[in-house]
Scaffold this motif. Structure first.
Motif, PDB file in Angstrom:
ATOM      1  N   SER A 194      -7.439   8.842   3.615  1.00  0.00           N
ATOM      2  CA  SER A 194      -8.174   7.729   2.920  1.00  0.00           C
ATOM      3  C   SER A 194      -8.149   6.789   4.260  1.00  0.00           C
ATOM      4  O   SER A 194      -7.136   6.759   5.286  1.00  0.00           O
TER       5      SER A 194
ATOM      6  N   VAL B 263       1.251   4.754   6.221  1.00  0.00           N
ATOM      7  CA  VAL B 263       0.077   4.023   6.015  1.00  0.00           C
ATOM      8  C   VAL B 263       0.170   2.977   7.472  1.00  0.00           C
ATOM      9  O   VAL B 263       1.036   2.374   8.072  1.00  0.00           O
TER      10      VAL B 263
ATOM     11  N   TYR C  97      -7.670   0.246   7.692  1.00  0.00           N
ATOM     12  CA  TYR C  97      -6.495   1.172   7.247  1.00  0.00           C
ATOM     13  C   TYR C  97      -6.647   2.840   7.343  1.00  0.00           C
ATOM     14  O   TYR C  97      -7.968   3.199   7.203  1.00  0.00           O
TER      15      TYR C  97
ATOM     16  N   ILE D  22       0.963  -1.368   0.126  1.00  0.00           N
ATOM     17  CA  ILE D  22       0.087  -0.072  -0.012  1.00  0.00           C
ATOM     18  C   ILE D  22       0.761   1.362   0.178  1.00  0.00           C
ATOM     19  O   ILE D  22       0.574   2.278  -0.570  1.00  0.00           O
TER      20      ILE D  22
ATOM     21  N   LEU E 146      -4.478   1.844  -4.186  1.00  0.00           N
ATOM     22  CA  LEU E 146      -4.653   0.552  -3.370  1.00  0.00           C
ATOM     23  C   LEU E 146      -4.339  -0.673  -4.108  1.00  0.00           C
ATOM     24  O   LEU E 146      -5.206  -1.054  -4.858  1.00  0.00           O
TER      25      LEU E 146
END
Length: 463
Positions: free
Chosen positions: A98, A148, A87, A54, A69
């Motif tokens: 996101s 991330v 996530y 990712i 993604l």
């Protein structure tokens, strides 16, 4: 109260079983720890790979972050079908661009710049494993770090750890069971020499007091040597006891017989009335002394032979006939009717003929001295699986309430006994007990009072 010690077999099995159970507990704990570690390591690798993919999909164009993604990242995490995935992607300005904006908000993200950070926490009521990965981005417009944050619930890894632990428990359980079975068989086999030694002692002739020559393991040799030492000492004591009884029988009976003969030879015609009465009392006391001495020696002999002499098949009719002839004196009152009857000429019992002869002689002697007035009957009959020697006389008999006292030593026999007391019934009762029988009485009826020596037929409870 005697405390019963546990057997060597149970001690060994219990102790080995405890060792196996402790070892099994340690192995199961190690298996649980290994299962937890292996599951975490496996799923952490998947979580790390997905997070890095990712992170690799984040790009920057003219200062604007573009998040792609990759499907493969979620396919990796898809191996854990029951787990949920969360996530959050943090941009260069520290804001979420996101994913779930409330995921892992309060953690310091700077540490992830050196290496991915893994930890276990709770999110939305479920335990999750969280990884934080940092990616450095730069272009002409702007540069900085993007993060991330990827989280996965832990159901799959707990299931994997449980499966590993259960598999280990099954294997350990099988091994413990096989170990216990093997221990049981090994201990049982190892203790066979003890059983063989006990069996050899049980089969040994009671008269055999020689040292044992049984082959035994090294651990049992001190025990065998102790038994041999004890039997040697016992043999010496038995020899001395036998010698004492033989010497006593000779040294005591001979002068008593001579004394009795001398007293009987006294000429009472030349004595005064007072002297005749004194002489009569001397005769009575001398007779009582002879009887008591003979009974004491007989009792000592019976006690010695009981449990020492091995029983053999004997004809009780023959033994009773010999005792009858030896006990009835030649000087018996000629007006007394004395008879001996046997229902069968051969009635076999397991017994010691000498002890049986002494018991029968004492019963007949008691009947002559303390019971019979004008009749004495001796019978040997069979009643089912028992053989009974019955001695019946026409005397006053013994009241039923005193029957249980008759087997005691030095108990007065009857009113006819006067001051006399003896061991007759005590000897007979001990001989009966040694032959798995009993001495009993039949209440005086129309014919007379009966004493019964009751013994099993040969083949029933042999010694």
């Amino acid at each position: 109260m005697r405390v019963r010690e546990p057997s060597l077999f149970s001690r060994l099995v219990i102790r080995v079983g405890l060792v196996l159970l402790i070892g099994a507990s340690i192995l199961i704990t190690a298996a649980w720890y290994y299962g937890q570690t292996a599951a975490n390591k496996t799923y952490d690798q998947l979580l790390r790979g997905a997070a890095l993919q990712i992170a690799d999909g984040i790009t920057q164009t003219n200062g604007e972050l573009i998040v792609n993604l990759p499907p493969s990242a979620f396919e990796l995490l898809g191996f854990a079908e029951r787990d949920r995935i969360f996530y959050r992607i943090v941009g260069l300005d520290g804001k979420a661009i996101s994913g779930y904006p409330d995921l892992h908000l309060n953690d310091d993200l700077l540490a992830a710049r050196h290496s991915p950070e893994l930890e276990t926490t709770e999110y939305r009521g479920a335990e999750v494993r969280v990884i934080t990965v940092a990616r450095a981005l730069s272009d002409q417009a702007h540069s900085g770090w993007a993060y991330v944050i990827l989280a996965q619930t832990t159901e799959a890894r707990r299931t994997l750890a449980s499966e590993v632990t259960q598999g280990a428990m099954l294997i350990v359980g099988i091994m413990v069971f096989l170990g216990l079975v093997g221990t049981y068989l090994a201990v049982r086999y190892a203790l066979q020499p003890v059983t063989k030694l006990a069996y050899a002692l049980r089969l040994r002739n009671p008269e055999d007091l020689t040292p044992m020559q049984t082959v035994a393991p090294q651990e049992l040799q001190p025990f065998v040597e102790a038994i041999n030492h004890f039997m040697t000492r016992l043999d010496q004591r038995v020899i001395r006891l036998q010698q004492f009884i033989a010497d006593a029988a000779h040294q005591i009976r001979t002068p008593l017989t001579a004394l009795s003969a001398q007293v009987s030879m006294l000429d009472e015609n030349r004595m005064s009335q007072t002297d005749r009465e004194r002489t009569e009392r001397i005769k009575i006391r001398t007779g009582e002394l002879v009887q008591l001495t003979n009974q004491l020696l007989s009792h000592a002999m019976v006690i010695h032979r009981s449990g020492v002499i091995k029983l053999e098949k004997v004809n009780l009719v023959d033994v009773a006939r010999i005792a009858f002839h030896h006990t009835i004196p030649l000087t018996v009152d000629p007006d007394m009717v004395i008879s001996f009857e046997a229902a069968d000429p051969s009635l076999i019992v397991n017994g010691d003929p000498i002890s049986l002869r002494e018991a029968i002689a004492n019963i007949i002697s008691n009947a002559l001295r303390h019971g019979a007035i004008s009749r004495l009957d001796v019978r040997v009959i069979q009643a089912g699986q028992r053989i009974c020697l019955e001695v019946e006389d026409d005397g006053p008999g013994i009241p039923p309430e005193k029957w249980d006292q008759m087997s005691r030593r030095f108990n007065a026999m009857s009113p006819k006994a006067g001051a006399a007391s003896g061991l007759g019934f005590a000897i007979a009762a001990e001989v009966a007990l040694a032959h798995n029988g009993l001495l009993r009485f039949k209440e005086k009826g129309a014919t007379g009072f009966t004493v019964i020596l009751d013994i099993p037929c040969a083949g029933e409870n042999p010694s």
